[in-house]
Every structure is written in C-alpha cells, then in structure tokens.
Write a protein that holds these residues in place. Structure first.
Motif: not given
Length: 332
Positions: A194-197, A265-269
């Motif tokens: 989620r915080n990736s570009d 995993d809530p940190w991926v999209r």
C-alpha cells in the motif's frame, strides 16, 4: 575418653554454623565464563522451490486458434448414478470417487480452512458440482494437491480425472490436454504494498516480481516489462510469504488470485490495469471427449439455474470485475 558419637555431634554443629555464616554474609558468587560476542549472521528464511532471476519465458501463445471453442454437451445428460456403459464417467462411477487435482494455496479458489481443515473455495465447489452430477453425491470426490507446474503431467499420466485449479485455456496447453468450456474469466494484474510507488508495470523495472511456476503470468509480465526481475515459487501462497519477508516487491497473477492474497494481508493491494484476460477451464485428459461433453453439460446447468452465480457470490464477492458466467462457444 571421648565417645565417637560426641565427635560426630560436634562436627555437625560446626557445619551448621558455617552454613549460617554464609547465609548471613550473602550468596556465594562464582565467576561466569567468558561470553564472546556472536560471530554468525542470520538472513531471511529461504522457502523451498524459490527461483530468482528466472530466464525469459515465452508469453502466452499468440497462435491463431480459438482456444475456448469446445464440444457441445450431450442432448440429454445422464442421471446421477447412471452413467453410460464404457464411458469415462462410467469408469469413475465404478471406482466410487472422482479424483480432482487442485492446490490449497489459492485463497478464495482452493484453500484449506484453518478451523475445519476442509478444502474450500470457488474451484472446489465447481469440482463438487461435477462429482454430484456423476454420483448424486458431491462428497464423492478425492482432492490431490498439485503445484501449477504439475497440472499438465497429472492429466497426461491420468493420475487425476480432472484439474480444477485456476487453469487458463491456451493453444499451447491444448496440444497436451483437453479443456471444458470456460467457467471463469480473470484479468492479470499486480499486487503491491500500500505504501509502494508501484501502480502498474512501468514501476516494476528493476524490481523483484513473484509468480507461481508453470503459469502464464510469468511470460506475459516479461513481455510487458522486460526489466522486471522475475521470481518463481511453487505456490501463490509462497509469493505472499516472500512479500511479507521483504524479499520481493510485487506479485503478478490473475485478479481473483491476487484478491485472495490481499484478503490475508491488509498491507497489500491490487493495482494497475488489466495485463490480459485469462479464461479458466476444467483440465481433462486428451482424448476423453465424452468427459469434455459431460463437464460442459454440468457447466451449462449451473449457469442456467443460477448456481454459478451463487458460487461466485459466496467466494468472489470481493471482486468487482463486472464479469458474469462466461458463455460457451461450441464447435459442433
């Protein structure tokens, strides 16, 4: 003369006095041995079967064939428990169980429920519909766990009757096996942090991208983004583990599989546009045309009765692709 027991009494008293003195002055201290600093270093655990920087694979075939064209169902489907003599279905009925190859690492499609231990998912329900049509009992199915790379061999060796495992219908695969009509349409996309570009294939240049071995996802990604560093694993679940360990930057696969990983995993999209459509079909051993027609008849029934939509709503409501049950196209 002093008696021996008197000496023993005095000795006992002296020992007791010595112990009392030690307790009064504090605990006895013993010097600790030298403890040199550790010299070993630890790295992230390595999953079995992981291959890094794999060679370029061919993209999905652009051969001019209509891969989804298939055989028409029988004019009248046999009643459950009464399969035609000398047919593939009759041999399965006599055996007493349908053997289906799938995996347990494709969440939403086929996975093991952590509480009940049962194998569940969209593909599992499709397989049970076929078993029910043969036996009149959808429980008469034996699941064999296969990796993506094992699917073709298992059908060629006839160690399984069918493969229901997010298996794309392609011209290349039709040389070795047969397929039913499509039972699902998926779009290949990208899973990133989620915080990736990373929002599409452009940002994957020089980054590590994971896909399961033996899938069409690898060749397509390499053709779209040649600078991506592809990593292959045995299962899609292994890709998620590598991502959680920080060993890869993204995963590429069909949106339905990626949605299942994201649900864990809530940190991926799931990001980016569709990189290409995939039509999933039931894999069937080459030459078993009667089984192709029978499975197509089962798929026709679950489309017409709304059962397909019920299965989709149960497992894949997280997706908003707009796809309904794919329509079959018959060549006879």
């Amino acid at each position: 003369m002093t008696r021996p027991d008197t000496y023993r009494s005095r000795a006992t008293v002296m020992v007791l006095l010595a112990l009392i003195g030690l307790l009064a002055t504090g605990c006895v201290r013993f010097p600790a041995p030298d403890s040199p600093p550790p010299t070993a270093t630890a790295g992230p655990p390595v999953l079995p079967g992981v291959q890094v920087d794999i060679p370029v694979e061919p993209p999905p075939s652009s051969e001019a064939c209509n891969a989804t064209l298939t055989l028409r169902p029988p004019a009248e489907m046999p009643a459950p428990g009464r399969m035609p003599l000398n047919s593939t279905m009759g041999a399965i009925l006599e055996r007493g169980r349908l053997i289906v190859g799938l995996d347990i690492g494709s969440n939403l499609f086929s996975f093991r429920d952590p509480i009940s231990g049962d194998i569940q998912g969209f593909d599992v329900d499709i397989a049970r519909e076929i078993a029910g049509a043969i036996f009149g009992d959808e429980r008469r199915v034996e699941f064999q766990v296969l990796s993506s790379a094992q699917r073709i061999d298992a059908l060629r060796d006839m160690t399984v009757d069918l493969v229901v495992k997010t298996m794309s219908i392609t011209c290349d695969r039709l040389r070795d096996i047969s397929f039913s009509a499509p039972y699902y349409v998926a779009s290949q996309r990208i899973l990133s942090f989620r915080n990736s570009d990373v929002t599409g294939p452009v940002q994957l240049a020089g980054k590590r991208v994971c896909a399961a071995r033996g899938t069409t996802s690898i060749g397509r990604m390499q053709s779209i983004q040649p600078q991506a560093r592809m990593v292959s694993t045995t299962t899609w679940a292994d890709c998620l583990v590598l991502m959680q360990q920080g060993q890869i930057d993204a995963v590429t696969s069909d949106d339905a599989i990626l949605a299942g990983l994201a649900a864990q995993d809530p940190w991926v999209r799931v990001v980016g546009p569709s990189l290409g459509e995939e039509f999933y079909g039931v894999g069937i051993p080459k030459g078993q045309d009667d089984m192709v027609r029978f499975v197509n008849g089962v798929l026709e029934r679950i489309r017409a009765t709304g059962r397909w939509q019920q299965i989709r709503d149960r497992w894949l409501s997280i997706l908003d692709t707009g796809y309904g049950a794919p329509q079959p196209y018959y060549r006879d």
